[in-house]
Design an enzyme around this catalytic site. Sequence first.
Site, PDB file in Angstrom:
ATOM      1  N   ALA A  93      31.986  45.630  34.708  1.00 19.83           N
ATOM      2  CA  ALA A  93      31.913  44.195  34.438  1.00 19.83           C
ATOM      3  C   ALA A  93      32.448  43.466  35.669  1.00 19.83           C
ATOM      4  O   ALA A  93      33.234  44.021  36.437  1.00 19.83           O
ATOM      5  CB  ALA A  93      32.752  43.865  33.214  1.00 19.83           C
ATOM      6  N   GLY A 104      31.980  49.167  32.744  1.00 20.93           N
ATOM      7  CA  GLY A 104      30.736  48.740  32.101  1.00 20.93           C
ATOM      8  C   GLY A 104      29.521  49.475  32.655  1.00 20.93           C
ATOM      9  O   GLY A 104      28.511  49.634  31.964  1.00 20.93           O
ATOM     10  N   GLU A 144      29.409  52.580  30.768  1.00 25.19           N
ATOM     11  CA  GLU A 144      29.017  52.238  29.387  1.00 25.19           C
ATOM     12  C   GLU A 144      27.521  51.916  29.306  1.00 25.19           C
ATOM     13  O   GLU A 144      26.841  52.291  28.354  1.00 25.19           O
ATOM     14  CB  GLU A 144      29.872  51.067  28.895  1.00 25.19           C
ATOM     15  CG  GLU A 144      31.316  51.512  28.666  1.00 25.19           C
ATOM     16  CD  GLU A 144      32.294  50.368  28.535  1.00 25.19           C
ATOM     17  OE1 GLU A 144      32.261  49.455  29.384  1.00 25.19           O
ATOM     18  OE2 GLU A 144      33.096  50.366  27.586  1.00 25.19           O
ATOM     19  N   GLU A 160      39.115  50.908  33.758  1.00 21.47           N
ATOM     20  CA  GLU A 160      39.675  49.631  33.294  1.00 21.47           C
ATOM     21  C   GLU A 160      41.193  49.649  33.199  1.00 21.47           C
ATOM     22  O   GLU A 160      41.850  48.625  33.376  1.00 21.47           O
ATOM     23  CB  GLU A 160      39.090  49.264  31.911  1.00 21.47           C
ATOM     24  CG  GLU A 160      37.612  48.932  31.899  1.00 21.47           C
ATOM     25  CD  GLU A 160      36.712  50.131  31.643  1.00 21.47           C
ATOM     26  OE1 GLU A 160      37.142  51.277  31.861  1.00 21.47           O
ATOM     27  OE2 GLU A 160      35.558  49.908  31.234  1.00 21.47           O
TER      28      GLU A 160
HETATM   29  N1  CAA Z   1      33.621  43.195  39.771  1.00 21.77           N
HETATM   30  C1  CAA Z   1      33.511  42.295  40.769  1.00 21.77           C
HETATM   31  N2  CAA Z   1      33.362  42.660  42.056  1.00 21.77           N
HETATM   32  C2  CAA Z   1      33.345  43.974  42.358  1.00 21.77           C
HETATM   33  C3  CAA Z   1      33.464  44.958  41.363  1.00 21.77           C
HETATM   34  C4  CAA Z   1      33.600  44.521  40.007  1.00 21.77           C
HETATM   35  N3  CAA Z   1      33.671  45.381  38.976  1.00 21.77           N
HETATM   36  N4  CAA Z   1      33.432  46.173  41.941  1.00 21.77           N
HETATM   37  C5  CAA Z   1      33.279  45.954  43.251  1.00 21.77           C
HETATM   38  N5  CAA Z   1      33.231  44.630  43.518  1.00 21.77           N
HETATM   39  C6  CAA Z   1      33.077  43.975  44.809  1.00 21.77           C
HETATM   40  C7  CAA Z   1      34.364  44.035  45.632  1.00 21.77           C
HETATM   41  O1  CAA Z   1      35.253  42.993  45.227  1.00 21.77           O
HETATM   42  C8  CAA Z   1      33.822  43.847  47.025  1.00 21.77           C
HETATM   43  O2  CAA Z   1      33.526  42.484  47.225  1.00 21.77           O
HETATM   44  P1  CAA Z   1      34.051  41.743  48.585  1.00 21.77           P
HETATM   45  O3  CAA Z   1      33.262  42.416  49.672  1.00 21.77           O
HETATM   46  O4  CAA Z   1      33.685  40.333  48.354  1.00 21.77           O
HETATM   47  O5  CAA Z   1      35.498  42.014  48.684  1.00 21.77           O
HETATM   48  C9  CAA Z   1      32.490  44.589  46.986  1.00 21.77           C
HETATM   49  O6  CAA Z   1      32.145  44.687  45.598  1.00 21.77           O
HETATM   50  C10 CAA Z   1      32.562  45.992  47.544  1.00 21.77           C
HETATM   51  O7  CAA Z   1      33.611  46.669  46.896  1.00 21.77           O
HETATM   52  P2  CAA Z   1      34.805  47.419  47.668  1.00 21.77           P
HETATM   53  O8  CAA Z   1      35.065  46.773  48.989  1.00 21.77           O
HETATM   54  O9  CAA Z   1      35.955  47.533  46.725  1.00 21.77           O
HETATM   55  O10 CAA Z   1      34.112  48.843  47.905  1.00 21.77           O
HETATM   56  P3  CAA Z   1      34.820  50.264  48.006  1.00 21.77           P
HETATM   57  O11 CAA Z   1      33.732  51.201  48.425  1.00 21.77           O
HETATM   58  O12 CAA Z   1      36.057  50.191  48.854  1.00 21.77           O
HETATM   59  O13 CAA Z   1      35.306  50.622  46.515  1.00 21.77           O
HETATM   60  C11 CAA Z   1      35.027  50.801  44.125  1.00 21.77           C
HETATM   61  C12 CAA Z   1      34.342  50.801  45.508  1.00 21.77           C
HETATM   62  C13 CAA Z   1      35.923  52.026  43.978  1.00 21.77           C
HETATM   63  C14 CAA Z   1      33.898  50.871  43.091  1.00 21.77           C
HETATM   64  C15 CAA Z   1      35.863  49.518  43.949  1.00 21.77           C
HETATM   65  O14 CAA Z   1      35.062  48.393  44.294  1.00 21.77           O
HETATM   66  C16 CAA Z   1      36.372  49.302  42.546  1.00 21.77           C
HETATM   67  O15 CAA Z   1      37.341  49.923  42.142  1.00 21.77           O
HETATM   68  N6  CAA Z   1      35.711  48.401  41.783  1.00 21.77           N
HETATM   69  C17 CAA Z   1      36.135  48.033  40.433  1.00 21.77           C
HETATM   70  C18 CAA Z   1      35.795  49.134  39.427  1.00 21.77           C
HETATM   71  C19 CAA Z   1      36.310  48.756  38.069  1.00 21.77           C
HETATM   72  O16 CAA Z   1      37.489  48.589  37.842  1.00 21.77           O
HETATM   73  N7  CAA Z   1      35.394  48.620  37.105  1.00 21.77           N
HETATM   74  C20 CAA Z   1      35.722  48.252  35.731  1.00 21.77           C
HETATM   75  C21 CAA Z   1      35.560  46.769  35.543  1.00 21.77           C
HETATM   76  S1  CAA Z   1      36.136  46.193  33.955  1.00 21.77           S
HETATM   77  C22 CAA Z   1      34.935  46.649  32.866  1.00 21.77           C
HETATM   78  O17 CAA Z   1      33.893  47.161  33.239  1.00 21.77           O
HETATM   79  C23 CAA Z   1      35.172  46.341  31.390  1.00 21.77           C
HETATM   80  C24 CAA Z   1      34.177  46.887  30.451  1.00 21.77           C
HETATM   81  O18 CAA Z   1      34.474  47.770  29.672  1.00 21.77           O
HETATM   82  C25 CAA Z   1      32.824  46.352  30.386  1.00 21.77           C
END
Ligand code: CAA
Length: 258
Positions: free
Chosen positions: A66, A109, A112, A132
């Site tokens: 998400a 998500g 999921e 998460e």
């Molecule tokens: N939401 C919004 N933006 C996101 C994102 C997310 N879930 N995941 C990545 N991005 C964005 C980053 O903020 C970044 O944007 P900027 O360039 O503007 O900073 C861009 O995508 C690239 O990401 P990274 O620079 O972080 O890339 P990386 O290769 O270093 O890391 C990653 C990749 C490990 C996937 C890392 O981005 C990460 O941990 N992302 C979040 C994953 C996460 O926590 N997902 C769960 C979300 S909550 C949820 O999903 C609830 C549910 O049950 C539905």
Amino acid sequence: MSDLKNLLLEIDGYVAIVRLHRPAVLNALNLELMDELVATLDSLDRDENIRAIVLAGSEKAFAAGADIKEMASATAVDMLYRDQFSKWDRIRKIKKPIIAAVSGFALGGGCELMMHCDIVIASETARIGQPEINIGVMPGAGGTQRLTRAIGKVRAMEMVLTGKFITAQEAFDAGLVNKVVPVEFFLEEAVRLAQEIASKPPVAVRLAKEAVLKSFDTTIEMGLEFERKNFYLLFASEDMKEGMAAFVEKRTAEWKGK
Ligand code: CAA
């Protein structure tokens, strides 16, 4: 469907290929993307020229979850009114088979969404997880329930409580994905499988998918009853007559979807 901003849509014969497309944020699932996805899947489900759907992201990410930036300042009441996960129920109700083509990150998500699909083809680069917990929440689009049913309590618990990612091979070993292929073939393989399913009689495919999904929310007794009724119902289809006649006459069946 012509003005999609966050999806790419391609039609290949009876197969629709829907690709999540927010490359700058690893296909983070914001509200607009989810609205487009649900509307697109609904419309493909009603389209009688489509028999199977492939849902993919890019090589780098199926979806990183998400959109955290969209949720970061929300209150519980905002989330309650936004009710973003209720639209996911519509994906669960799509009647045509959906094959996920997963490469790179399938997180939160994204994992999921992958689990909402019926069959999963993963590239060797897939990294799957429910991280998460690391941002102070927990899965909200079915992860605690679907992951547990798919891979069992102890493995689901570890993923949900530690947030650690598993590899494509680990996901395969746990029964979460059907097949692992080299990254250059992940989409091709999913489309190939979708084409294969699209070549089967559509009414039987629909009722068989429905019966398999029924097993998740019913007793064995009711599930067997449901299966039997669907089986009998297929004897009312033209395709059943054609399929059995073709077998007896040693020829290839021609399906009408009727
Ligand atoms: N939401 C919004 N933006 C996101 C994102 C997310 N879930 N995941 C990545 N991005 C964005 C980053 O903020 C970044 O944007 P900027 O360039 O503007 O900073 C861009 O995508 C690239 O990401 P990274 O620079 O972080 O890339 P990386 O290769 O270093 O890391 C990653 C990749 C490990 C996937 C890392 O981005 C990460 O941990 N992302 C979040 C994953 C996460 O926590 N997902 C769960 C979300 S909550 C949820 O999903 C609830 C549910 O049950 C539905």
